[in-house]
Design a protein around this motif. Structure first.
Motif, short mmCIF file in Angstrom:
data_model
loop_
_atom_site.label_atom_id
_atom_site.label_comp_id
_atom_site.label_asym_id
_atom_site.label_seq_id
_atom_site.Cartn_x
_atom_site.Cartn_y
_atom_site.Cartn_z
N CYS A 80 16.98 71.18 -7.18
CA CYS A 80 16.30 69.96 -6.77
C CYS A 80 15.08 70.34 -5.93
O CYS A 80 14.94 71.48 -5.50
CB CYS A 80 17.25 69.06 -5.97
SG CYS A 80 17.81 69.76 -4.41
N CYS A 81 14.21 69.39 -5.73
CA CYS A 81 13.01 69.62 -4.94
C CYS A 81 13.42 70.04 -3.52
O CYS A 81 14.28 69.41 -2.91
CB CYS A 81 12.16 68.34 -4.89
SG CYS A 81 10.78 68.44 -3.74
N GLN A 82 12.80 71.09 -3.02
CA GLN A 82 13.17 71.61 -1.71
C GLN A 82 12.71 70.69 -0.57
O GLN A 82 13.16 70.84 0.55
CB GLN A 82 12.60 73.01 -1.51
CG GLN A 82 13.25 74.02 -2.44
CD GLN A 82 14.77 74.02 -2.33
OE1 GLN A 82 15.31 74.30 -1.26
NE2 GLN A 82 15.46 73.67 -3.41
N SER A 83 11.85 69.73 -0.88
CA SER A 83 11.43 68.79 0.16
C SER A 83 12.20 67.48 0.04
O SER A 83 13.01 67.14 0.88
CB SER A 83 9.93 68.53 0.07
OG SER A 83 9.56 67.58 1.05
N CYS A 84 11.97 66.74 -1.04
CA CYS A 84 12.56 65.39 -1.12
C CYS A 84 14.00 65.42 -1.64
O CYS A 84 14.73 64.45 -1.46
CB CYS A 84 11.71 64.47 -1.97
SG CYS A 84 11.72 64.87 -3.73
N GLY A 85 14.42 66.49 -2.28
CA GLY A 85 15.80 66.58 -2.76
C GLY A 85 16.05 65.92 -4.10
O GLY A 85 17.19 65.91 -4.56
N LEU B 219 8.86 72.78 -5.01
CA LEU B 219 8.56 71.36 -4.76
C LEU B 219 8.31 70.63 -6.07
O LEU B 219 7.75 71.19 -7.02
CB LEU B 219 7.31 71.23 -3.88
CG LEU B 219 7.38 71.87 -2.50
CD1 LEU B 219 6.06 71.68 -1.77
CD2 LEU B 219 8.52 71.29 -1.69
N CYS B 220 8.70 69.36 -6.11
CA CYS B 220 8.41 68.53 -7.27
C CYS B 220 6.92 68.15 -7.25
O CYS B 220 6.23 68.34 -6.24
CB CYS B 220 9.29 67.28 -7.27
SG CYS B 220 8.86 66.04 -6.03
N ALA B 221 6.45 67.63 -8.37
CA ALA B 221 5.02 67.30 -8.48
C ALA B 221 4.61 66.26 -7.43
O ALA B 221 3.52 66.34 -6.85
CB ALA B 221 4.72 66.78 -9.88
N MET B 222 5.50 65.29 -7.16
CA MET B 222 5.15 64.24 -6.17
C MET B 222 4.96 64.87 -4.79
O MET B 222 4.02 64.52 -4.07
CB MET B 222 6.26 63.18 -6.11
CG MET B 222 6.30 62.28 -7.32
SD MET B 222 7.49 60.94 -7.13
CE MET B 222 9.02 61.82 -6.90
N CYS B 223 5.85 65.77 -4.40
CA CYS B 223 5.75 66.37 -3.07
C CYS B 223 4.58 67.35 -2.98
O CYS B 223 3.99 67.50 -1.91
CB CYS B 223 7.06 67.06 -2.69
SG CYS B 223 8.39 65.88 -2.31
N ARG B 224 4.25 68.01 -4.13
CA ARG B 224 3.08 68.89 -4.11
C ARG B 224 1.81 68.06 -3.92
O ARG B 224 0.90 68.44 -3.20
CB ARG B 224 2.98 69.70 -5.41
CG ARG B 224 3.96 70.85 -5.47
CD ARG B 224 3.57 71.86 -6.54
NE ARG B 224 3.33 71.27 -7.84
CZ ARG B 224 4.29 71.03 -8.75
NH1 ARG B 224 5.54 71.31 -8.46
NH2 ARG B 224 3.99 70.50 -9.91
ZN LIG Z 1 9.98 66.29 -4.00
#
Ligand SMILES: [Zn+2]
Ligand SMILES: [Zn+2]
Length: 140
Positions: A62-67, A81-86
């Motif tokens: 999973c994304c290391q920021s938002c999960g 990181l997912c694209a949204m968090c990047r």
């Molecule tokens: Zn994310």
């Protein structure tokens, strides 16, 4: 009151035995049912097989920021990181959730939040502890 070790152990054994007998009696009167339906289950606080299969537990990767699970948001990029968090980092560093908030999760969480089903905490807490295990171990 401090009791000698042997007495305390004997009392706790009696209390444990009484608890088991009470539990057995209660199970006869009110057999444990699934967390999210009325199917009987072997122990309180469990899902039946159908509801377990319908529950969307969020797991790695999973994304290391938002999960958010990568299966939902696409593969992770640099830093995991997912694209949204990047594109737009959230104001928090890391977040995790135990369940995808879908219809099945609502059947579990809404009664806990709004219908005084506080006993569900005993089942929800281990789910949250599992989801947050990596974060908790990094912070210790
Ligand atoms: Zn994310
Ligand atoms: Zn069920």
């Amino acid at each position: 009151m401090r009791l000698p070790g042997g007495v305390a152990k004997a009392l706790s054994t009696v209390a444990g035995g009484a608890g088991r007998i009470a539990r057995a009696g209660l199970d006869l009167l009110l057999p444990p049912v699934c967390l999210t339906c009325d199917q009987p289950v072997d122990k309180p606080g469990r899902f039946c097989a159908v509801c377990f299969g319908a529950t969307s537990f969020i797991t790695e990767p999973c994304c290391q920021s938002c999960g958010l699970p990568f299966e939902a948001v696409g593969q992770g990029g640099p830093g995991g990181l997912c694209a949204m968090c990047r594109a737009d980092r959230p104001p928090w560093e890391r977040a995790r959730a135990a369940l995808r908030y879908d219809e099945q999760a609502r059947r579990l969480i809404l009664p806990f939040k709004h219908a005084d089903r506080v006993e569900l905490a005993a089942s929800l807490a281990p789910m949250m502890a599992r989801a947050g295990a990596a974060l908790l171990s990094r912070n210790s």
